[in-house]
Design a protein around this motif. Structure first.
Motif, PDB file in Angstrom:
ATOM      1  N   LYS A  39       0.822  -1.209   0.000  1.00  9.88           N
ATOM      2  CA  LYS A  39       0.000   0.000   0.000  1.00  9.88           C
ATOM      3  C   LYS A  39       0.859   1.264   0.000  1.00  9.88           C
ATOM      4  O   LYS A  39       0.527   2.249  -0.661  1.00  9.88           O
ATOM      5  N   ARG A  40       1.984   1.230   0.737  1.00  8.92           N
ATOM      6  CA  ARG A  40       2.843   2.410   0.775  1.00  8.92           C
ATOM      7  C   ARG A  40       3.608   2.617  -0.525  1.00  8.92           C
ATOM      8  O   ARG A  40       3.850   3.754  -0.927  1.00  8.92           O
ATOM      9  N   LEU A  41       3.982   1.525  -1.179  1.00  7.26           N
ATOM     10  CA  LEU A  41       4.606   1.666  -2.494  1.00  7.26           C
ATOM     11  C   LEU A  41       3.639   2.344  -3.459  1.00  7.26           C
ATOM     12  O   LEU A  41       4.017   3.255  -4.209  1.00  7.26           O
ATOM     13  N   GLU A  42       2.407   1.914  -3.440  1.00  3.92           N
ATOM     14  CA  GLU A  42       1.401   2.518  -4.316  1.00  3.92           C
ATOM     15  C   GLU A  42       1.175   3.977  -3.963  1.00  3.92           C
ATOM     16  O   GLU A  42       1.120   4.847  -4.853  1.00  3.92           O
ATOM     17  N   ALA A  43       1.069   4.283  -2.674  1.00 11.75           N
ATOM     18  CA  ALA A  43       0.824   5.661  -2.244  1.00 11.75           C
ATOM     19  C   ALA A  43       1.975   6.585  -2.629  1.00 11.75           C
ATOM     20  O   ALA A  43       1.763   7.772  -2.911  1.00 11.75           O
ATOM     21  N   GLY A  44       3.201   6.055  -2.620  1.00  8.72           N
ATOM     22  CA  GLY A  44       4.358   6.879  -2.926  1.00  8.72           C
ATOM     23  C   GLY A  44       4.704   6.965  -4.391  1.00  8.72           C
ATOM     24  O   GLY A  44       5.638   7.677  -4.772  1.00  8.72           O
ATOM     25  N   GLY A  45       3.978   6.242  -5.232  1.00  9.75           N
ATOM     26  CA  GLY A  45       4.285   6.256  -6.654  1.00  9.75           C
ATOM     27  C   GLY A  45       5.469   5.395  -7.038  1.00  9.75           C
ATOM     28  O   GLY A  45       6.036   5.558  -8.120  1.00  9.75           O
ATOM     29  N   VAL A  46       5.863   4.467  -6.156  1.00 12.07           N
ATOM     30  CA  VAL A  46       7.035   3.631  -6.434  1.00 12.07           C
ATOM     31  C   VAL A  46       6.667   2.593  -7.496  1.00 12.07           C
ATOM     32  O   VAL A  46       5.830   1.724  -7.274  1.00 12.07           O
ATOM     33  N   LYS A  47       7.311   2.689  -8.654  1.00 13.29           N
ATOM     34  CA  LYS A  47       7.084   1.742  -9.747  1.00 13.29           C
ATOM     35  C   LYS A  47       8.091   0.608  -9.734  1.00 13.29           C
ATOM     36  O   LYS A  47       7.834  -0.453 -10.295  1.00 13.29           O
ATOM     37  N   LEU A  48       9.249   0.848  -9.112  1.00 10.10           N
ATOM     38  CA  LEU A  48      10.266  -0.197  -9.018  1.00 10.10           C
ATOM     39  C   LEU A  48      10.907  -0.145  -7.649  1.00 10.10           C
ATOM     40  O   LEU A  48      11.459   0.884  -7.248  1.00 10.10           O
ATOM     41  N   GLN A  49      10.845  -1.260  -6.924  1.00  8.27           N
ATOM     42  CA  GLN A  49      11.497  -1.389  -5.630  1.00  8.27           C
ATOM     43  C   GLN A  49      12.467  -2.556  -5.688  1.00  8.27           C
ATOM     44  O   GLN A  49      12.089  -3.673  -6.037  1.00  8.27           O
ATOM     45  N   THR A  50      13.735  -2.284  -5.363  1.00  6.64           N
ATOM     46  CA  THR A  50      14.713  -3.353  -5.249  1.00  6.64           C
ATOM     47  C   THR A  50      14.670  -3.906  -3.828  1.00  6.64           C
ATOM     48  O   THR A  50      14.737  -3.145  -2.858  1.00  6.64           O
ATOM     49  N   PHE A  51      14.565  -5.228  -3.717  1.00  8.25           N
ATOM     50  CA  PHE A  51      14.478  -5.919  -2.437  1.00  8.25           C
ATOM     51  C   PHE A  51      15.798  -6.643  -2.184  1.00  8.25           C
ATOM     52  O   PHE A  51      16.153  -7.578  -2.907  1.00  8.25           O
ATOM     53  N   ALA A  52      16.523  -6.211  -1.156  1.00  9.26           N
ATOM     54  CA  ALA A  52      17.813  -6.819  -0.828  1.00  9.26           C
ATOM     55  C   ALA A  52      17.621  -8.108  -0.038  1.00  9.26           C
ATOM     56  O   ALA A  52      16.719  -8.217   0.801  1.00  9.26           O
ATOM     57  N   ILE A  53      18.487  -9.065  -0.315  1.00  8.06           N
ATOM     58  CA  ILE A  53      18.584 -10.292   0.482  1.00  8.06           C
ATOM     59  C   ILE A  53      19.775 -10.111   1.408  1.00  8.06           C
ATOM     60  O   ILE A  53      20.924 -10.088   0.967  1.00  8.06           O
ATOM     61  N   TYR A  54      19.492  -9.939   2.695  1.00  9.38           N
ATOM     62  CA  TYR A  54      20.529  -9.691   3.693  1.00  9.38           C
ATOM     63  C   TYR A  54      20.366 -10.689   4.825  1.00  9.38           C
ATOM     64  O   TYR A  54      19.250 -10.931   5.296  1.00  9.38           O
ATOM     65  N   ILE A  55      21.481 -11.283   5.277  1.00  8.99           N
ATOM     66  CA  ILE A  55      21.434 -12.289   6.339  1.00  8.99           C
ATOM     67  C   ILE A  55      22.039 -11.685   7.604  1.00  8.99           C
ATOM     68  O   ILE A  55      23.257 -11.517   7.704  1.00  8.99           O
ATOM     69  N   PRO A  56      21.224 -11.339   8.590  1.00 13.31           N
ATOM     70  CA  PRO A  56      21.742 -10.728   9.821  1.00 13.31           C
ATOM     71  C   PRO A  56      22.353 -11.775  10.743  1.00 13.31           C
ATOM     72  O   PRO A  56      22.120 -12.985  10.590  1.00 13.31           O
ATOM     73  N   ALA A  57      23.120 -11.316  11.709  1.00 13.72           N
ATOM     74  CA  ALA A  57      23.806 -12.227  12.628  1.00 13.72           C
ATOM     75  C   ALA A  57      22.824 -13.109  13.388  1.00 13.72           C
ATOM     76  O   ALA A  57      23.110 -14.286  13.657  1.00 13.72           O
ATOM     77  N   GLU A  58      21.652 -12.573  13.732  1.00 11.31           N
ATOM     78  CA  GLU A  58      20.697 -13.349  14.528  1.00 11.31           C
ATOM     79  C   GLU A  58      20.093 -14.509  13.754  1.00 11.31           C
ATOM     80  O   GLU A  58      19.427 -15.378  14.342  1.00 11.31           O
ATOM     81  N   ALA A  59      20.312 -14.577  12.443  1.00  8.61           N
ATOM     82  CA  ALA A  59      19.821 -15.697  11.647  1.00  8.61           C
ATOM     83  C   ALA A  59      20.715 -16.920  11.763  1.00  8.61           C
ATOM     84  O   ALA A  59      20.342 -18.011  11.307  1.00  8.61           O
ATOM     85  N   GLY A  60      21.899 -16.771  12.374  1.00  4.68           N
ATOM     86  CA  GLY A  60      22.834 -17.885  12.496  1.00  4.68           C
ATOM     87  C   GLY A  60      23.858 -17.873  11.373  1.00  4.68           C
ATOM     88  O   GLY A  60      23.976 -16.897  10.623  1.00  4.68           O
ATOM     89  N   ASN A  61      24.632 -18.941  11.268  1.00  4.47           N
ATOM     90  CA  ASN A  61      25.660 -19.024  10.235  1.00  4.47           C
ATOM     91  C   ASN A  61      25.020 -18.877   8.851  1.00  4.47           C
ATOM     92  O   ASN A  61      24.121 -19.643   8.501  1.00  4.47           O
ATOM     93  N   PRO A  62      25.495 -17.910   8.062  1.00  4.22           N
ATOM     94  CA  PRO A  62      24.845 -17.658   6.774  1.00  4.22           C
ATOM     95  C   PRO A  62      25.045 -18.808   5.793  1.00  4.22           C
ATOM     96  O   PRO A  62      26.135 -19.387   5.704  1.00  4.22           O
ATOM     97  N   GLY A  63      23.980 -19.141   5.093  1.00  4.13           N
ATOM     98  CA  GLY A  63      24.054 -20.218   4.119  1.00  4.13           C
ATOM     99  C   GLY A  63      23.103 -19.977   2.971  1.00  4.13           C
ATOM    100  O   GLY A  63      22.264 -19.070   3.009  1.00  4.13           O
ATOM    101  N   MET A  64      23.219 -20.814   1.968  1.00  3.37           N
ATOM    102  CA  MET A  64      22.365 -20.682   0.796  1.00  3.37           C
ATOM    103  C   MET A  64      20.897 -20.860   1.151  1.00  3.37           C
ATOM    104  O   MET A  64      20.015 -20.335   0.469  1.00  3.37           O
ATOM    105  N   ASP A  65      20.624 -21.567   2.253  1.00  5.33           N
ATOM    106  CA  ASP A  65      19.232 -21.735   2.658  1.00  5.33           C
ATOM    107  C   ASP A  65      18.605 -20.405   3.053  1.00  5.33           C
ATOM    108  O   ASP A  65      17.414 -20.170   2.801  1.00  5.33           O
TER     109      ASP A  65
END
Length: 323
Positions: A39-65
């Protein structure tokens, strides 16, 4: 003015909503705990949003999963049909986004740090096949591919990191230099077959945060015809607290003075920050930023910074669809 008419089109090159949704499975794409929602993307006129894949420390040892899980969240809960966003993969689709006057919203996947690829450059092939189109080698610290900007030794790329860059060149994967050590920055600038971007960084000459780019880095991106995504991270704008929106203008002016008026876009870092620029708390606030910019700059420039610069970069550099 933009607040009383249809919002102007916006492209935002960085947010961290996937990480939040991975850590809390109870969050849907319109949950109030998220900065970025449909809803906020629509309200702001955002036509393209890039979504980052980020693995924080609290997720544990980073892996392809972890990487696969966030891609799954994007595909099942954000992309059409449930979330309604179309997935941007190919140059032909970028051309469609650029010329379309519809209210379609598109999402593109990026990888913020390659820790989850487990030291295997050929996992980039899997990411590409699953829809990732932009890769940043590090977050702030060292991993198997390169040193981040906060790593004190300031090393460049490892041998495997160089292999990864070469594989990205072969695939058509774009490269992001935000978060890289300065030596790593220069090596990627030299080795990348396509112009890199700094998806969410500001100007160090205006405010000397380590994550901001120095003038030589900015000029190098300009020379390569890359892009610089001005970001709304408060600590990149002032030492503490929530800065006013006009603090962004100093960074914008400085990059323009270096010759970068054609190379500026935005990379908010929404959902990756706890404090916000006053008046820029979520994507629905983009019309307010538009109004601020129009006080000082002509419409043509404002439209370029909000949307045109980012989409023209993708039109030129995304791979063509293989028939």
């Amino acid at each position: 003015m933009p607040t009383t008419h249809q919002p102007w089109p916006v492209a935002d090159f960085h947010c961290d909503v996937l990480c939040k949704m991975m850590l809390n499975s109870g969050l849907d794409f319109n949950h109030p705990e998220l900065d970025v929602t449909g809803k906020r993307l629509e309200a702001g006129g955002v036509k393209l949003q890039t979504f980052a894949i980020y693995i924080p420390a609290e997720a544990g040892n980073p892996g392809m999963d972890h990487v696969a899980r966030q891609i799954q969240i994007f595909q099942e809960r954000i992309a059409a049909p449930k979330g309604g966003l179309k997935t941007l993969l190919w140059r032909e689709e970028a051309e469609r986004v650029a010329r379309s006057d519809s209210r379609e919203i598109w999402g593109m996947l990026s990888l913020e740090g390659v820790d989850g690829l487990e030291g295997n450059p050929f996992y980039a092939d899997l990411c590409f096949a699953l829809g990732v189109r932009l890769i940043g080698l590090t977050w702030n610290f060292a991993n198997w591919a390169a040193d981040g900007v906060l790593e004190r030794r300031n090393a460049a790329l490892t041998n495997k990191g160089r292999e990864l860059v070469q594989r990205c060149n072969e695939l058509g994967m774009l490269l992001d230099v935000s978060h890289l050590s300065e030596r790593g920055f220069w090596e990627v600038m030299e080795q990348s077959a396509r112009p890199p971007v700094a998806s969410h960084s500001n100007a160090a000459a205006v405010f000397p945060h380590p994550r901001n780019l120095n003038d030589e880095q900015i000029k190098a991106l300009i020379i390569r015809n890359g892009r610089i995504g001005l970001t709304f991270v408060p600590m990149f704008l002032q030492e503490k607290g929530s800065p006013p929106m006009d603090r962004l203008l100093n960074h914008l002016e400085h990059i323009c003075a270096l010759g970068g008026a054609e190379h500026i876009m935005f990379g908010s870092d929404f959902d990756g920050i706890q404090e916000h620029v006053i008046g820029l708390e979520h994507p629905g606030c983009y019309p307010a930023l538009t109004e601020l910019l129009l006080k000082y700059y002509p419409e043509e420039l404002v439209k370029r910074w909000l949307f045109g610069s980012a989409i023209s970069y993708l039109q030129a550099n995304l791979p063509k669809k293989q028939n």
